[in-house]
Each structure stands twice: as C-alpha cells, then as structure tokens.
Scaffold this motif. Structure first.
Motif, short mmCIF file in Angstrom:
data_model
loop_
_atom_site.label_atom_id
_atom_site.label_comp_id
_atom_site.label_asym_id
_atom_site.label_seq_id
_atom_site.Cartn_x
_atom_site.Cartn_y
_atom_site.Cartn_z
N ASP A 172 40.89 26.01 28.17
CA ASP A 172 39.56 25.69 27.65
C ASP A 172 39.43 25.98 26.16
O ASP A 172 38.82 25.20 25.42
N VAL A 173 39.97 27.11 25.72
CA VAL A 173 39.78 27.47 24.32
C VAL A 173 40.50 26.50 23.40
O VAL A 173 40.02 26.22 22.28
N GLN A 174 41.62 25.96 23.84
CA GLN A 174 42.31 24.96 23.02
C GLN A 174 41.51 23.67 22.96
O GLN A 174 41.40 23.03 21.89
N ALA A 175 40.94 23.26 24.10
CA ALA A 175 40.10 22.05 24.11
C ALA A 175 38.85 22.25 23.26
O ALA A 175 38.43 21.34 22.54
N ALA A 176 38.26 23.45 23.35
CA ALA A 176 37.06 23.72 22.56
C ALA A 176 37.38 23.73 21.07
O ALA A 176 36.59 23.23 20.25
N SER A 177 38.53 24.27 20.71
CA SER A 177 38.93 24.28 19.30
C SER A 177 39.17 22.87 18.78
O SER A 177 38.79 22.54 17.65
N SER A 178 39.78 22.03 19.60
CA SER A 178 39.98 20.63 19.20
C SER A 178 38.65 19.92 19.00
O SER A 178 38.47 19.15 18.04
N LEU A 179 37.70 20.19 19.89
CA LEU A 179 36.37 19.60 19.75
C LEU A 179 35.71 20.06 18.46
O LEU A 179 35.13 19.25 17.72
N ALA A 180 35.78 21.36 18.18
CA ALA A 180 35.16 21.90 16.97
C ALA A 180 35.78 21.30 15.72
O ALA A 180 35.08 20.96 14.76
N ARG A 181 37.10 21.14 15.71
CA ARG A 181 37.76 20.54 14.55
C ARG A 181 37.34 19.09 14.37
O ARG A 181 37.16 18.62 13.24
N SER A 182 37.18 18.37 15.47
CA SER A 182 36.77 16.97 15.36
C SER A 182 35.34 16.87 14.83
O SER A 182 35.04 15.97 14.05
N LEU A 183 34.47 17.79 15.22
CA LEU A 183 33.09 17.77 14.73
C LEU A 183 33.02 18.06 13.23
O LEU A 183 32.10 17.62 12.55
N ALA A 184 33.99 18.83 12.75
CA ALA A 184 34.02 19.15 11.32
C ALA A 184 34.62 18.03 10.49
O ALA A 184 34.63 18.10 9.26
N SER A 185 35.10 16.98 11.16
CA SER A 185 35.68 15.84 10.46
C SER A 185 34.59 14.83 10.15
O SER A 185 33.78 14.47 11.02
N ALA A 186 34.58 14.33 8.92
CA ALA A 186 33.51 13.43 8.48
C ALA A 186 33.50 12.14 9.28
O ALA A 186 32.44 11.53 9.49
N GLY A 187 34.64 11.68 9.75
CA GLY A 187 34.70 10.41 10.44
C GLY A 187 34.51 10.49 11.94
O GLY A 187 34.55 9.46 12.63
N ALA A 188 34.30 11.71 12.48
CA ALA A 188 34.19 11.86 13.93
C ALA A 188 32.86 11.30 14.44
O ALA A 188 31.85 11.31 13.75
N GLU A 189 32.88 10.81 15.66
CA GLU A 189 31.68 10.25 16.27
C GLU A 189 30.77 11.38 16.75
O GLU A 189 31.24 12.36 17.33
N LEU A 190 29.49 11.25 16.52
CA LEU A 190 28.54 12.25 16.98
C LEU A 190 28.40 12.19 18.49
O LEU A 190 28.42 11.10 19.08
N PRO A 191 28.23 13.32 19.16
CA PRO A 191 28.03 13.29 20.62
C PRO A 191 26.68 12.68 20.96
O PRO A 191 25.70 12.86 20.24
N ASP A 192 26.65 11.95 22.08
CA ASP A 192 25.38 11.36 22.52
C ASP A 192 24.38 12.46 22.88
O ASP A 192 23.18 12.32 22.62
N ASP A 193 24.87 13.53 23.46
CA ASP A 193 24.03 14.68 23.83
C ASP A 193 24.62 15.91 23.17
O ASP A 193 25.69 16.37 23.56
#
Length: 224
Positions: A89-110
C-alpha cells in the motif's frame, strides 16, 4: 483506497495474526522495496542484540511468517525480500502522491478519498528508530502532493476541494509556509480576499508566536 496508519496483511493462510516481530520484518522489507542483506535486516530490527542473537531471531521470525503467509517473504542464504506478487500500500500511495505532484497528471474525479489518504502518517503508533526516514519521506511527499493538488483544484474552479486539500496540509504542518501560501492563493482565486487576509493574519501570528519571524516576502506579495 490504501490505508497507511495501521499494519495489515491480506490473504493469510489462516486467521492467526502475525507477531510484532513478524510485522516489523514484513514492514521493513516492504519499505525497502528491494532485496536486503540478512545481516542488515537483523541489525536494524534487533539492534540491541548480539549478531548471533539477531540472526537467530530473524530465522525464527521468518519461520513464523511462513506458517501464516507461506510465500510472502522470499529468502536466500544472503538476502530477503517480499514476494514479487505482493502489493504494498505505501508504495502505491507514494506513486499516487508523486503523480499528483506532476503538472500533467489528471485530477481525481473525487478528491475526498485522495485527501484522506494524504492526511495520514505512516504507522504513527510505531516507535522504531529505523522507521524515521521512511516516515519522514512519506510526510514530505504527501505534503507536496496536497499543496500541488490544492493549487490544481483551485485553478480548475473546484474551490471547496482545493481548500480542503490546503487545510489538510496546514493541519499536518502548521509552520509550513508553502501550505499556507496554497490556502491564500485558493481564497484569492475564488475571489475571497477577506478570507485570504484572514488566513495571512493567522499565519503571521503563528510565525511570530512560535518562531519570532514574519511571513516570507513571497507570502506577503500575494496580498500586495
């Protein structure tokens, strides 16, 4: 959505919980995310024991893990690692956090479950010295992700969600100016100058009381 504050392993062969030592070993390997030398594991987890006692404790712990989760840990004569099929889980959460910090990442619907995940510390009830670096790495990563998410949600006109993300970052680290700066920017984007001034004054008072300093020029310039 992943949850990080507590230890859990799914898919046990039986209902018996892992011992505290087994939990620490599985967590250490999960956070390392690569094969680790047996001696390094034993030294980290049984730092107060002799080399021989640490090695013996490691062997016993591996045996106990194997009784409940037969294929969870891969062991050779020299190194240990989690199974290649284990999802951490912590690896998946870290990947999610890194993607959110990327300017080109898609915003979550919720954004609510995402903000909820980013509001959590890593195993806050554990006090092992070796965990400090991993916990601090996750804390910094999630704070950056919250700030980036707040800014991008604000720019997308999703102001309520943006303020929630910014306030979550402020709550996690009240003296972090960049989190307060995000909150002020969102208020300004929404056209709420009074709220922005109130947030600025709260920051100024906090910094004066706790550190004896003023907000940085970058923060003051937002309201110039």
């Amino acid at each position: 959505m992943q949850t990080l504050p507590a230890f859990a392993v799914d898919g046990a062969a039986d209902a018996r919980p892992l011992s505290r030592a087994a939990q620490r070993l599985v967590t250490y390997l999960a956070l390392r995310d690569r094969p680790v030398r047996r001696a390094e594991v034993a030294h980290a987890l049984w730092a107060d024991s002799s080399e021989e006692h640490g090695a013996a404790s490691l062997r016993t712990t591996l045996w106990r893990i194997g009784r409940v989760h037969r294929d969870l840990v891969q062991a050779t004569a020299e190194r240990l690692s989690l199974s290649d099929t284990a999802a951490v889980d912590v690896q998946a959460a870290s990947s999610l956090a890194r993607s959110l910090a990327s300017a080109g990442a898609e915003l979550p619907d919720d954004s609510e479950p995402v903000i909820g995940l980013l509001s959590t510390d890593l195993l806050p009830d554990w006090y092992d010295d070796w965990l400090f670096v991993f916990r601090e790495r996750w804390r910094q990563l999630r704070l950056h992700a919250l700030e980036c998410l707040a800014g991008r949600l604000g720019e997308a006109g999703r102001f309520s969600e943006a303020i929630d993300a910014a306030l979550t970052a402020v709550d996690a680290e009240p003296l972090r100016e960049s989190a307060h700066r995000c909150l002020i920017r969102v208020h300004l984007l929404e056209g709420n100058r009074g709220e922005a001034v109130r947030a600025y004054r709260a920051l100024a008072e906090l910094l004066h009381t706790e550190l004896g300093v003023r907000p940085s020029p970058g923060v003051r310039a937002l309201l110039a």
